[in-house]
Structures are given as structure tokens and as C-alpha cells.
Write a protein that holds these residues in place. Structure first.
Motif, PDB file in Angstrom:
ATOM      1  N   ARG A   2      25.720  -7.955 -46.951  1.00 28.14           N
ATOM      2  CA  ARG A   2      26.538  -8.049 -45.890  1.00 28.14           C
ATOM      3  C   ARG A   2      28.131  -7.736 -46.069  1.00 28.14           C
ATOM      4  O   ARG A   2      28.460  -7.531 -47.252  1.00 28.14           O
ATOM      5  CB  ARG A   2      26.801  -9.589 -45.015  1.00 28.14           C
ATOM      6  CG  ARG A   2      25.539 -10.072 -44.631  1.00 28.14           C
ATOM      7  CD  ARG A   2      25.001  -9.631 -43.353  1.00 28.14           C
ATOM      8  NE  ARG A   2      23.904 -10.389 -42.993  1.00 28.14           N
ATOM      9  CZ  ARG A   2      23.556 -10.476 -41.737  1.00 28.14           C
ATOM     10  NH1 ARG A   2      23.940 -10.105 -40.901  1.00 28.14           N
ATOM     11  NH2 ARG A   2      22.242 -10.706 -41.524  1.00 28.14           N
ATOM     12  N   MET A   3      28.822  -7.151 -45.098  1.00 27.42           N
ATOM     13  CA  MET A   3      30.411  -6.882 -45.316  1.00 27.42           C
ATOM     14  C   MET A   3      30.964  -8.334 -46.040  1.00 27.42           C
ATOM     15  O   MET A   3      30.581  -9.064 -45.658  1.00 27.42           O
ATOM     16  CB  MET A   3      31.132  -6.744 -43.981  1.00 27.42           C
ATOM     17  CG  MET A   3      30.729  -5.315 -43.411  1.00 27.42           C
ATOM     18  SD  MET A   3      31.759  -4.977 -41.914  1.00 27.42           S
ATOM     19  CE  MET A   3      30.883  -6.280 -40.733  1.00 27.42           C
ATOM     20  N   GLU A   4      31.586  -7.991 -47.174  1.00 25.80           N
ATOM     21  CA  GLU A   4      32.337  -9.029 -47.822  1.00 25.80           C
ATOM     22  C   GLU A   4      33.573  -9.966 -46.863  1.00 25.80           C
ATOM     23  O   GLU A   4      33.598 -11.009 -46.972  1.00 25.80           O
ATOM     24  CB  GLU A   4      33.146  -8.453 -49.220  1.00 25.80           C
ATOM     25  CG  GLU A   4      33.866  -9.731 -49.691  1.00 25.80           C
ATOM     26  CD  GLU A   4      34.598  -9.090 -50.856  1.00 25.80           C
ATOM     27  OE1 GLU A   4      35.817  -9.753 -51.036  1.00 25.80           O
ATOM     28  OE2 GLU A   4      34.166  -7.980 -51.647  1.00 25.80           O
ATOM     29  N   TRP A   5      34.111  -9.083 -46.155  1.00 23.18           N
ATOM     30  CA  TRP A   5      35.245  -9.495 -45.170  1.00 23.18           C
ATOM     31  C   TRP A   5      35.401  -8.533 -44.178  1.00 23.18           C
ATOM     32  O   TRP A   5      35.354  -7.453 -44.178  1.00 23.18           O
ATOM     33  CB  TRP A   5      36.525  -9.626 -46.017  1.00 23.18           C
ATOM     34  CG  TRP A   5      37.627 -10.091 -45.320  1.00 23.18           C
ATOM     35  CD1 TRP A   5      38.099 -11.467 -45.352  1.00 23.18           C
ATOM     36  CD2 TRP A   5      38.635  -9.308 -44.572  1.00 23.18           C
ATOM     37  NE1 TRP A   5      39.185 -11.496 -44.425  1.00 23.18           N
ATOM     38  CE2 TRP A   5      39.810 -10.286 -44.227  1.00 23.18           C
ATOM     39  CE3 TRP A   5      38.971  -8.032 -44.397  1.00 23.18           C
ATOM     40  CZ2 TRP A   5      40.811  -9.805 -43.228  1.00 23.18           C
ATOM     41  CZ3 TRP A   5      40.107  -7.405 -43.665  1.00 23.18           C
ATOM     42  CH2 TRP A   5      40.814  -8.508 -43.055  1.00 23.18           C
ATOM     43  N   VAL A   6      35.769  -9.043 -42.935  1.00 21.12           N
ATOM     44  CA  VAL A   6      35.841  -8.561 -41.896  1.00 21.12           C
ATOM     45  C   VAL A   6      37.292  -8.869 -41.346  1.00 21.12           C
ATOM     46  O   VAL A   6      37.323 -10.014 -40.983  1.00 21.12           O
ATOM     47  CB  VAL A   6      34.835  -8.748 -40.702  1.00 21.12           C
ATOM     48  CG1 VAL A   6      35.137  -7.828 -39.432  1.00 21.12           C
ATOM     49  CG2 VAL A   6      33.482  -8.251 -41.238  1.00 21.12           C
ATOM     50  N   GLY A   7      37.944  -8.126 -40.772  1.00 15.29           N
ATOM     51  CA  GLY A   7      39.195  -8.352 -40.193  1.00 15.29           C
ATOM     52  C   GLY A   7      39.713  -7.766 -38.997  1.00 15.29           C
ATOM     53  O   GLY A   7      38.728  -6.569 -38.695  1.00 15.29           O
ATOM     54  N   LEU A   8      40.472  -8.301 -38.134  1.00 15.73           N
ATOM     55  CA  LEU A   8      40.945  -7.408 -36.770  1.00 15.73           C
ATOM     56  C   LEU A   8      42.178  -7.618 -36.623  1.00 15.73           C
ATOM     57  O   LEU A   8      43.125  -8.549 -36.643  1.00 15.73           O
ATOM     58  CB  LEU A   8      40.364  -8.484 -35.451  1.00 15.73           C
ATOM     59  CG  LEU A   8      40.298  -7.730 -34.398  1.00 15.73           C
ATOM     60  CD1 LEU A   8      41.786  -7.841 -33.626  1.00 15.73           C
ATOM     61  CD2 LEU A   8      39.813  -6.265 -34.038  1.00 15.73           C
ATOM     62  N   LEU A 155      28.750  -3.877 -35.156  1.00 17.60           N
ATOM     63  CA  LEU A 155      28.670  -4.832 -36.487  1.00 17.60           C
ATOM     64  C   LEU A 155      27.460  -4.359 -37.102  1.00 17.60           C
ATOM     65  O   LEU A 155      27.147  -4.548 -38.363  1.00 17.60           O
ATOM     66  CB  LEU A 155      28.777  -6.229 -36.080  1.00 17.60           C
ATOM     67  CG  LEU A 155      30.176  -6.640 -35.662  1.00 17.60           C
ATOM     68  CD1 LEU A 155      30.268  -8.175 -35.279  1.00 17.60           C
ATOM     69  CD2 LEU A 155      31.402  -6.280 -36.922  1.00 17.60           C
ATOM     70  N   ARG A 156      26.091  -4.292 -36.625  1.00 12.93           N
ATOM     71  CA  ARG A 156      25.108  -4.090 -37.062  1.00 12.93           C
ATOM     72  C   ARG A 156      24.934  -2.722 -37.818  1.00 12.93           C
ATOM     73  O   ARG A 156      24.322  -2.885 -39.076  1.00 12.93           O
ATOM     74  CB  ARG A 156      23.782  -3.875 -36.091  1.00 12.93           C
ATOM     75  CG  ARG A 156      23.397  -5.119 -35.514  1.00 12.93           C
ATOM     76  CD  ARG A 156      22.387  -4.941 -34.360  1.00 12.93           C
ATOM     77  NE  ARG A 156      21.780  -6.462 -33.857  1.00 12.93           N
ATOM     78  CZ  ARG A 156      21.047  -6.572 -32.945  1.00 12.93           C
ATOM     79  NH1 ARG A 156      20.670  -5.421 -32.201  1.00 12.93           N
ATOM     80  NH2 ARG A 156      20.530  -7.703 -32.503  1.00 12.93           N
ATOM     81  N   ALA A 160      25.217  -2.390 -42.541  1.00 14.42           N
ATOM     82  CA  ALA A 160      24.139  -1.712 -43.337  1.00 14.42           C
ATOM     83  C   ALA A 160      24.995  -0.748 -43.953  1.00 14.42           C
ATOM     84  O   ALA A 160      24.863  -0.263 -45.469  1.00 14.42           O
ATOM     85  CB  ALA A 160      23.381  -1.096 -42.309  1.00 14.42           C
ATOM     86  N   ASP A 161      26.067  -0.096 -43.341  1.00 11.61           N
ATOM     87  CA  ASP A 161      26.888   1.175 -43.899  1.00 11.61           C
ATOM     88  C   ASP A 161      27.997   0.519 -44.750  1.00 11.61           C
ATOM     89  O   ASP A 161      28.341   1.595 -45.700  1.00 11.61           O
ATOM     90  CB  ASP A 161      27.274   2.017 -42.930  1.00 11.61           C
ATOM     91  CG  ASP A 161      26.163   2.663 -42.155  1.00 11.61           C
ATOM     92  OD1 ASP A 161      25.272   2.576 -42.644  1.00 11.61           O
ATOM     93  OD2 ASP A 161      26.420   3.206 -41.030  1.00 11.61           O
TER      94      ASP A 161
END
Length: 245
Positions: A2-8, A155-156, A160-161
Motif C-alpha cells: 500500500r501507499m506508506e502515507w497519503v496526504g491532502l 486510490l485503487r 498499485a502504482d
């Protein structure tokens, strides 16, 4: 993975934010905005807020930045990355623009103040009451659920990418609540309660760390310290007409 961290990062203050606030304060029914929503620019303060967000990014480098195509968000991303790069941070040169991060479309309620909605479209307020805020879709516009569907799709792809990477999204106020719904698994009733009592300031940063098995934990809650430090005070547009929908 998964992505390690997601921010907005919410875009900086726009001329539309200012026009909406003035129209609400003066009791007008219609907001005076000449541009289409996608073309509304940042104000000077909004540009300063975007640069201040770059200070935060310089201290917390990211691997990928994905921005809404709306001018106020895309420009916020560009200014933030430029500010971070000037400080020597290893950040992407340019944001990736993705239309799935665009702001929620309000259809027939676009440009109406809260007073305008009440006086011109009381039928829509009744429809919203029957369907509920999450699923209500104004004619020609989108429901909260519609926005969730397109952000879920993005997000999906990112999972993956950009697996194992830190990803910053630059978008709009509602995207914060969409991400809480998708990343934290917050149910509809609790989500709407959170949205009603949460301020998402222009230029603020909200972030989530991957914990395990696709679950994320919020690590930054509408953070604004970087704005105060740069003397670019946060601003908050209540978006009153949208709150009625």
C-alpha cells in the motif's frame, strides 16, 4: 503493498472563496463569480498559503503529488512544490493532474448562497431531506457518494502504482471527508457528524499513515502550523450553499 502515507493539501484561498463569503455576509442569493468553477484563481493570500505548504512539504518530502485540475488546486500544487524545491527538498518537479480529484459539482445549486437555495430551490432542500446528505444529488450535480466513487477509483490505481510511497493529493475541502470514508472506513452517519464540526482551512494538510492490511490512521488533522509560521494565516470558507446539500 500500500501507499506508506497519503496526504491532502486543501488549495489556498481562491477568489471564489472570498466572493462566497461576501455574498453570504451581505444576504445575497447569488455569488458573483465570473469564471467557471474550474477556472477560479487563487488570491494573493492563497498563493502565500500554497508557498507555506511548500515549507511543510520540504520538511516531510513526498514521492508523488496528484492535483485536481481546477486552477486553484493545480496552482497550489505547483507553488508548494516550487517552494519545497527552493529549500533543497527532493520532491517531484510537477504535479500529476487527475480530474477525479475535481471539486464536487453542484448542478442547479451552483453559485447560490444558502439564502438563494432556500428561496429559489426549496424543492431541492426537501429532496435532500428525504434522500439524506450523503446520497442527495442536485440536478446536474453530484452526491457525496458520486465523489467517493471517483476518488475510490483513483486510490485503487495509486495503491498499485505508488506502493510504499508517500503521496500528496492537492484538492478540495470535501476530499478530506471522502478520504476519511475510504481510508479509515468511517460510516456515513459518523462521517456527516465529523464533517459538520470539522474546519478544513485553505492551505491545511491532513494525512494518513498505513498501519496494516490496508488500514490507515490519521497522523495530521487539518494541520495549519506551517501557515502561521509563514505569516499566511489560514482562511475557512464555510461553503454554505454546499453545506445545505
Amino acid at each position: 503493498m500500500r501507499m506508506e502515507w497519503v496526504g491532502l493539501l486543501r488549495h489556498g484561498q481562491s477568489s471564489g472563496n472570498v466572493a462566497r463569503e461576501e455574498a453570504e455576509a451581505d444576504g445575497h442569493q447569488v455569488i458573483d463569480i465570473a469564471e467557471r468553477d474550474a477556472d477560479v484563481p487563487l488570491t494573493r493570500l492563497g498563493e502565500e498559503q500554497a508557498a507555506a505548504a511548500g515549507d511543510w512539504v520540504a520538511r516531510h518530502p513526498v514521492d508523488l503529488v496528484v492535483a485536481s485540475p481546477y486552477v486553484r488546486a493545480a496552482e497550489t500544487a505547483r507553488l508548494a512544490l516550487a517552494a519545497a524545491a527552493r529549500q533543497g527538498a527532493a520532491v517531484p518537479r510537477h504535479p500529476v493532474v487527475d480530474e477525479r480529484l475535481r471539486d464536487r459539482e453542484l448542478g442547479v445549486l451552483d453559485l447560490l448562497t444558502s439564502k438563494g437555495v432556500r428561496e429559489r430551490r426549496p424543492d431541492e432542500l426537501e429532496r435532500k431531506r428525504r434522500h439524506g446528505k450523503f446520497y442527495y444529488r442536485p440536478p446536474g450535480g453530484e452526491s457525496w457518494a458520486d465523489v467517493v466513487l471517483r476518488v475510490r477509483s483513483l486510490l485503487r490505481e495509486l495503491q498499485a502504482d505508488a506502493a510504499g510511497k508517500r503521496v500528496l493529493l492537492v484538492a478540495h475541502e470535501m476530499t478530506v471527508f471522502t478520504l476519511r470514508y475510504l481510508l479509515e472506513g468511517i460510516a456515513e452517519p459518523e462521517l456527516l457528524h465529523i464533517a459538520a464540526c470539522t474546519e478544513v482551512a485553505n492551505g491545511s494538510i491532513t494525512g494518513w499513515q498505513h498501519v496494516a492490511d490496508g488500514r490507515y490512521r490519521m497522523t495530521e488533522a487539518q494541520e495549519t502550523m506551517h501557515l502561521h509560521a509563514a505569516d499566511a494565516p489560514p482562511t475557512e470558507d464555510d461553503d454554505a450553499a454546499a453545506s445545505l446539500t
